[in-house]
Design an enzyme around this catalytic site. Structure first.
Site: not given
Length: 371
Positions: A240, A270, A298-300, A134, A118, A75, A15, A96, A220, A94
């Site tokens: 989240l 993330d 995978v974080a991205n 998302s 975020e 990122k 990206r 995080h 839950s 972003y």
């Protein structure tokens, strides 16, 4: 204002912070844009596209960071980029930070003004700059879950939707937000048996009603969660808490009870991940095994579909970029309470409570910094 767009350096992150159309919108409003060469290549945007939109294309990342008053990325800056951070510059990307103590320290020590996509939050608590990614990550979660069920990849060998006369996979989605709903929608479209778990009964009702009962919902509790995980072939973690570390909801004991070859996809990675054994992975090495199950962390994730993701991200971020560039960051944040929630650091001061809580750091009220 002069805005800089460096090339992303995270593993397989294709990206880019600004597409050519977004650059054009900034330029026609009198701003300057400098772009690192090949920054948009992964999103099928050429240097010539940027030049045609009015940007200057520079040879190195150092030049972009040195010249820009505001850096627009996708990122978070990686350690090899930390030396480029500086006081007096705006970083909009972003971040995080609750899951990244090293970057938090780098931002504070540099004095940079950092605003995180975020945690920009509207009065209805929605996250307008996180939502498009998302949606993509949620849809990808179902796809990668189905893909990694294949036996050559360590999965159980089950086709997620089955065929007539065989069984379908059981997909459990933990968290009914944007990611969770999109993961459930995609898995349901692949004809899996889908259950969404959440603590918000009203949200569960919305999901059940929107999908006419085709997606099951459960409140839950730890006991119900353990039972559902034991039956699941794919688990998607999509919990989240904006700006805070994700809670570790799926324990080692729960995973040990799962069928061999089951797949766990942690979209919350993330923010530290919501499975006990989660650790960030990359597109080039996306999985690892725990108790004969396959973890995908995978974080991205949206970086794997950059043409779609860059366009979707720019649709959301451009109005905010225009406000910051036009008014300056302080006036823009004073005028927009939602944008003000994105401020994390300024001149060595931390302004976000979730990050302070995660790392035991002193927090300054954002209002004191914005003025």
């Amino acid at each position: 204002m002069r805005i800089g767009v460096p090339r992303e350096v995270k593993n397989n992150e294709n990206r880019v912070g600004l597409a050519a159309a977004a650059v054009h919108e900034l330029v026609v409003r009198g701003h300057e844009v400098v772009v690192e060469t090949r920054a948009g290549a992964g999103s099928r945007i050429s240097d010539d596209d940027y030049r045609a939109a009015g940007a200057s294309v520079l040879d190195t990342a150092d030049e972009v960071w040195e010249q820009a008053e505001m850096i627009v990325k996708v990122k978070e800056p990686l350690p090899e980029e930390h030396h480029r951070l500086r006081a007096g510059q705006i970083l909009f990307t972003y971040l995080h930070l609750a899951a990244d103590a090293q970057l938090t320290e780098a931002l504070l020590s540099s004095g940079v003004t950092s605003i995180a996509y975020e945690t920009v939050q509207l009065p209805d608590r929605s996250l307008p700059l996180l939502a498009p990614m998302s949606m993509i990550a949620g849809r990808l979660a179902a796809q990668v879950g189905a893909y990694h069920l294949m036996s050559p990849l360590g999965g159980s060998g089950m086709l997620m939707g089955g065929v007539p006369g065989t069984g379908e996979a059981n997909v459990l989605v933990i968290g009914g937000g944007v990611v969770g709903e999109q993961a459930a929608l995609m898995a349901h479209g692949l004809h899996a048996n889908v259950t969404v778990m959440d603590l918000d009964v009203a949200r569960l009702g919305q999901i059940a009603n929107m999908h006419h009962g085709g997606i099951l919902t459960r409140y839950s509790t730890s006991l119900d969660l353990a039972e559902q995980i034991e039956q699941a072939d794919v688990v998607v973690g999509s919990v989240l808490i904006p700006g805070k570390r994700a809670p570790k909801l799926v324990t080692d004991a729960m995973v040990a009870s799962m069928k061999p070859g089951s797949v766990l996809v942690d979209v919350a990675i993330d923010q530290g991940g919501c499975f006990e054994h989660s650790r960030p992975t990359t597109h080039s090495d996306p999985t690892f095994t725990v108790h004969d199950t396959v973890y995908y962390c995978v974080a991205n994730m949206p970086g794997s579909v950059p043409v779609t993701a860059t366009s979707a991200l720019n649709n959301a971020t451009l109005p905010y970029i225009l406000r910051i560039a036009g008014a300056g960051w302080q006036d823009a944040l004073r005028a927009d309470a939602a944008l003000a929630k994105g401020l994390h650091t300024h001149a060595g001061r931390l302004t976000h409570a979730g990050t302070g809580e995660a790392h035991g750091l002193e927090v300054t009220e954002a209002s004191q910094v914005i003025g």
